[in-house]
Design an enzyme around this catalytic site. Structure first.
Site, PDB file in Angstrom:
ATOM      1  N   LYS A  13      42.579  32.314  39.233  1.00  0.00           N
ATOM      2  CA  LYS A  13      41.337  32.844  39.803  1.00  0.00           C
ATOM      3  C   LYS A  13      40.522  33.588  38.742  1.00  0.00           C
ATOM      4  O   LYS A  13      39.317  33.410  38.648  1.00  0.00           O
ATOM      5  CB  LYS A  13      41.642  33.810  40.960  1.00  0.00           C
ATOM      6  N   ARG A  88      43.681  39.657  50.461  1.00  0.00           N
ATOM      7  CA  ARG A  88      45.088  39.270  50.336  1.00  0.00           C
ATOM      8  C   ARG A  88      45.836  39.343  51.651  1.00  0.00           C
ATOM      9  O   ARG A  88      46.971  38.893  51.737  1.00  0.00           O
ATOM     10  CB  ARG A  88      45.784  40.169  49.308  1.00  0.00           C
ATOM     11  N   ARG A 127      51.960  35.387  29.823  1.00  0.00           N
ATOM     12  CA  ARG A 127      50.645  36.034  29.733  1.00  0.00           C
ATOM     13  C   ARG A 127      50.740  37.446  29.138  1.00  0.00           C
ATOM     14  O   ARG A 127      51.591  38.235  29.522  1.00  0.00           O
ATOM     15  CB  ARG A 127      50.017  36.123  31.131  1.00  0.00           C
ATOM     16  N   ARG A 156      51.242  43.230  31.148  1.00  0.00           N
ATOM     17  CA  ARG A 156      50.945  44.075  32.280  1.00  0.00           C
ATOM     18  C   ARG A 156      52.215  44.278  33.087  1.00  0.00           C
ATOM     19  O   ARG A 156      52.988  43.364  33.264  1.00  0.00           O
ATOM     20  CB  ARG A 156      49.863  43.426  33.152  1.00  0.00           C
ATOM     21  N   ARG A 167      55.672  39.748  43.888  1.00  0.00           N
ATOM     22  CA  ARG A 167      54.294  39.414  44.270  1.00  0.00           C
ATOM     23  C   ARG A 167      54.237  38.079  45.007  1.00  0.00           C
ATOM     24  O   ARG A 167      53.460  37.926  45.949  1.00  0.00           O
ATOM     25  CB  ARG A 167      53.398  39.363  43.030  1.00  0.00           C
TER      26      ARG A 167
END
Ligand SMILES: [Zn+2]
Length: 211
Positions: A13, A88, A127, A156, A167
């Site tokens: 996204k 969400r 990432r 992160r 998640r």
């Protein structure tokens, strides 16, 4: 045009949002970035958000909607906005609809990125982001230097493998029903295959939105 981007964490996204913004000529609003800015600023909403994000949990609806409501009153969103990560849960979708209606606006389309969990875990494990300017990178190591600003690349906290699994579990439980809600409520809902080259996914998304 108010467009909601929808999909699992790591579905792309954040990569697609600025590309679609250029095509549609409206700004993007990434809830994650707004939340991280609030967290750095140390506001009450920001500190609540920080604890949740560090644990890989969803930020409460009231916090997300409060931050969004303030943002969307700004004049740069008069033409429309691409909301990245704003919705969400079903209560958030309902809350967003209520909040937009007080501003005389509504969601015009929901774009759902379709991708399976194995691909997500592979992508997110790879990432890093610049600790300074937040530019995301793939295939780069923690401690490498950002091409744009020279800042250090970090992982992160919510991209750690355990946090990723949390998640995805949270997504399956709470987020997937949002698609059903949008389908039922009549907004234009389009699904796009989110595996492949970045520009191909953008083209697919634009075809789906215009179709
Ligand atoms: Zn940077």
């Amino acid at each position: 045009m108010i467009l909601v981007l929808f999909g699992k964490p790591g579905a792309g996204k954040g990569t697609q949002a600025p590309l679609l913004a250029k095509e549609l000529d409206v700004p993007t609003l990434a809830t994650g970035d707004v939340l991280r800015a609030a967290k750095r600023a140390g506001t009450t909403l920001g500190l609540q958000a920080k604890g949740c994000m560090d644990r890989g949990e969803l930020v409460p609806d009231s916090v997300i909607l409060g931050i969004l409501a303030e943002e969307l009153k700004q004049p740069q969103y008069n033409k429309g906005v691409i909301l990245d990560g704003a919705v969400r849960t079903v209560p958030q979708a309902e809350g967003l609809e209520r909040m937009l209606s007080t501003l005389g606006k509504k969601v015009d389309a929901v774009l759902a990125f379709d991708i399976d969990n194995d691909e997500i875990v592979r992508r997110l494990s790879d990432r890093t982001v610049c600790e300074n300017c937040q530019t995301p990178y793939t295939g780069r190591k923690v401690g490498d230097v950002c091409d744009k600003c020279g800042g250090a690349l970090i992982r992160r906290k919510d991209d750690d493998p355990d946090a990723i699994r949390t998640r995805l579990r949270v997504y399956d439980d709470e987020t997937a029903p949002v698609l059903g809600w949008y389908r039922k409520n009549g907004e234009k809902l389009v699904t796009v295959n989110a595996v492949g080259a970045v520009e191909d996914i953008t083209a697919r998304a634009m075809r789906a939105l215009r179709g």
